[in-house]
Design a protein around this motif. Structure first.
Motif, PDB file in Angstrom:
ATOM      1  N   TYR A 121       0.814  -1.218   0.000  1.00  0.00           N
ATOM      2  CA  TYR A 121       0.000   0.000   0.000  1.00  0.00           C
ATOM      3  C   TYR A 121       0.850   1.272   0.000  1.00  0.00           C
ATOM      4  O   TYR A 121       0.610   2.199  -0.778  1.00  0.00           O
ATOM      5  N   TYR A 122       1.826   1.357   0.876  1.00  0.00           N
ATOM      6  CA  TYR A 122       2.514   2.624   1.123  1.00  0.00           C
ATOM      7  C   TYR A 122       3.552   3.050   0.084  1.00  0.00           C
ATOM      8  O   TYR A 122       3.838   4.256  -0.021  1.00  0.00           O
ATOM      9  N   PRO A 123       4.137   2.169  -0.715  1.00  0.00           N
ATOM     10  CA  PRO A 123       5.088   2.653  -1.719  1.00  0.00           C
ATOM     11  C   PRO A 123       4.509   3.685  -2.698  1.00  0.00           C
ATOM     12  O   PRO A 123       5.234   4.541  -3.188  1.00  0.00           O
ATOM     13  N   ARG A 124       3.215   3.662  -2.936  1.00  0.00           N
ATOM     14  CA  ARG A 124       2.616   4.654  -3.845  1.00  0.00           C
ATOM     15  C   ARG A 124       2.780   6.086  -3.338  1.00  0.00           C
ATOM     16  O   ARG A 124       2.601   7.033  -4.085  1.00  0.00           O
ATOM     17  N   PHE A 125       3.107   6.230  -2.037  1.00  0.00           N
ATOM     18  CA  PHE A 125       3.292   7.561  -1.450  1.00  0.00           C
ATOM     19  C   PHE A 125       4.772   7.900  -1.272  1.00  0.00           C
ATOM     20  O   PHE A 125       5.110   8.888  -0.630  1.00  0.00           O
ATOM     21  N   GLY A 126       5.652   7.060  -1.821  1.00  0.00           N
ATOM     22  CA  GLY A 126       7.085   7.323  -1.732  1.00  0.00           C
ATOM     23  C   GLY A 126       7.799   6.561  -0.625  1.00  0.00           C
ATOM     24  O   GLY A 126       8.989   6.785  -0.387  1.00  0.00           O
ATOM     25  N   PHE A 127       7.115   5.666   0.048  1.00  0.00           N
ATOM     26  CA  PHE A 127       7.750   4.882   1.105  1.00  0.00           C
ATOM     27  C   PHE A 127       8.538   3.728   0.496  1.00  0.00           C
ATOM     28  O   PHE A 127       8.088   3.084  -0.462  1.00  0.00           O
ATOM     29  N   VAL A 128       9.719   3.490   1.080  1.00  0.00           N
ATOM     30  CA  VAL A 128      10.580   2.380   0.687  1.00  0.00           C
ATOM     31  C   VAL A 128      11.037   1.670   1.962  1.00  0.00           C
ATOM     32  O   VAL A 128      11.020   2.264   3.046  1.00  0.00           O
ATOM     33  N   PRO A 129      11.473   0.417   1.853  1.00  0.00           N
ATOM     34  CA  PRO A 129      12.008  -0.257   3.042  1.00  0.00           C
ATOM     35  C   PRO A 129      13.146   0.562   3.654  1.00  0.00           C
ATOM     36  O   PRO A 129      14.046   1.033   2.945  1.00  0.00           O
ATOM     37  N   ALA A 130      13.102   0.742   4.962  1.00  0.00           N
ATOM     38  CA  ALA A 130      14.071   1.594   5.649  1.00  0.00           C
ATOM     39  C   ALA A 130      15.384   0.880   5.943  1.00  0.00           C
ATOM     40  O   ALA A 130      16.445   1.505   5.957  1.00  0.00           O
ATOM     41  N   GLY A 131      15.318  -0.431   6.191  1.00  0.00           N
ATOM     42  CA  GLY A 131      16.515  -1.185   6.573  1.00  0.00           C
ATOM     43  C   GLY A 131      17.681  -1.048   5.611  1.00  0.00           C
ATOM     44  O   GLY A 131      18.814  -0.784   6.042  1.00  0.00           O
ATOM     45  N   PRO A 132      17.460  -1.205   4.301  1.00  0.00           N
ATOM     46  CA  PRO A 132      18.582  -1.071   3.367  1.00  0.00           C
ATOM     47  C   PRO A 132      19.218   0.320   3.363  1.00  0.00           C
ATOM     48  O   PRO A 132      20.334   0.489   2.871  1.00  0.00           O
ATOM     49  N   LEU A 133      18.525   1.301   3.924  1.00  0.00           N
ATOM     50  CA  LEU A 133      19.067   2.666   4.005  1.00  0.00           C
ATOM     51  C   LEU A 133      19.800   2.908   5.328  1.00  0.00           C
ATOM     52  O   LEU A 133      20.229   4.028   5.610  1.00  0.00           O
ATOM     53  N   GLY A 134      19.891   1.861   6.154  1.00  0.00           N
ATOM     54  CA  GLY A 134      20.576   2.001   7.438  1.00  0.00           C
ATOM     55  C   GLY A 134      19.689   2.491   8.564  1.00  0.00           C
ATOM     56  O   GLY A 134      20.181   2.837   9.636  1.00  0.00           O
ATOM     57  N   ILE A 135      18.387   2.528   8.337  1.00  0.00           N
ATOM     58  CA  ILE A 135      17.429   2.964   9.360  1.00  0.00           C
ATOM     59  C   ILE A 135      16.791   1.701   9.949  1.00  0.00           C
ATOM     60  O   ILE A 135      16.185   0.908   9.223  1.00  0.00           O
ATOM     61  N   ARG A 136      16.946   1.518  11.263  1.00  0.00           N
ATOM     62  CA  ARG A 136      16.498   0.292  11.910  1.00  0.00           C
ATOM     63  C   ARG A 136      15.216   0.480  12.704  1.00  0.00           C
ATOM     64  O   ARG A 136      14.986   1.532  13.310  1.00  0.00           O
TER      65      ARG A 136
END
Length: 173
Positions: A121-136
């Motif tokens: 649902y949320y990727p349509r609003f610009g959300f991406v998985p946070a873990g690969p960006l170093g955000i835990r």
């Protein structure tokens, strides 16, 4: 449909709407606690259908990212919860609320918004998985794809990594 800031007069209706949307009161109590604790620091919006009342609600509350020593490295927001009246679900109310809340967050200068939510649902609003960006994520057992971030200010987020600190009221529910 009108998206506007929640007023004090809306609070009882928001509580009832959130209970109906989730078919329990945990999320409604979360909204009440976050509102009481953060006041205007939080972003609390309602979707109103003129002549029909409230159709939805969304809340964003402070959620800093901290480093290993517990020092804040960035201040952003967490999206939770978003509630839509069961009679109006799948009608675009939730999407309109998400877009408006993200726009408000960006206007306030928040560099990011995090959430734990449905990965389809949320990727349509610009959300991406946070873990690969170093955000835990601070919670064990959350699927990696469900912990997401929308980077509203990409330059400000360059090199930022660490643990998101959701408000402690999330843990009490």
């Amino acid at each position: 449909m009108l998206i506007r800031p929640e007023t004090q007069q809306d609070q009882a209706d928001v509580h009832a709407l959130t209970c109906a949307a989730f078919q329990r009161d945990d999320e409604a109590r979360l909204v009440d606690l976050l509102r009481d604790k953060h006041g205007e620091e939080a972003i609390s919006l309602v979707a109103e259908i003129p002549g029909s009342g409230l159709a939805g609600h969304i809340m964003l509350s402070p959620a800093p990212i901290v480093d290993e020593a517990g020092h804040v490295v960035s201040n952003g927001l967490a999206l939770a919860p978003v509630s839509v009246d069961p009679a109006g679900q799948r009608s675009g109310v939730g999407s309109a609320l998400c877009r408006s809340a993200l726009s408000c967050a960006q206007a306030r200068g928040a560099p990011y918004v995090v959430l734990i939510g449905h990965p389809a649902y949320y990727p349509r609003f610009g959300f991406v998985p946070a873990g690969p960006l170093g955000i835990r994520c601070p919670y064990e057992g959350v699927p990696e794809e469900a912990f997401m971030i929308a980077r509203l200010d990409r330059p400000a987020m360059e090199g930022v990594s660490g643990l998101v600190r959701f408000d402690s009221v999330f843990e009490g529910l």
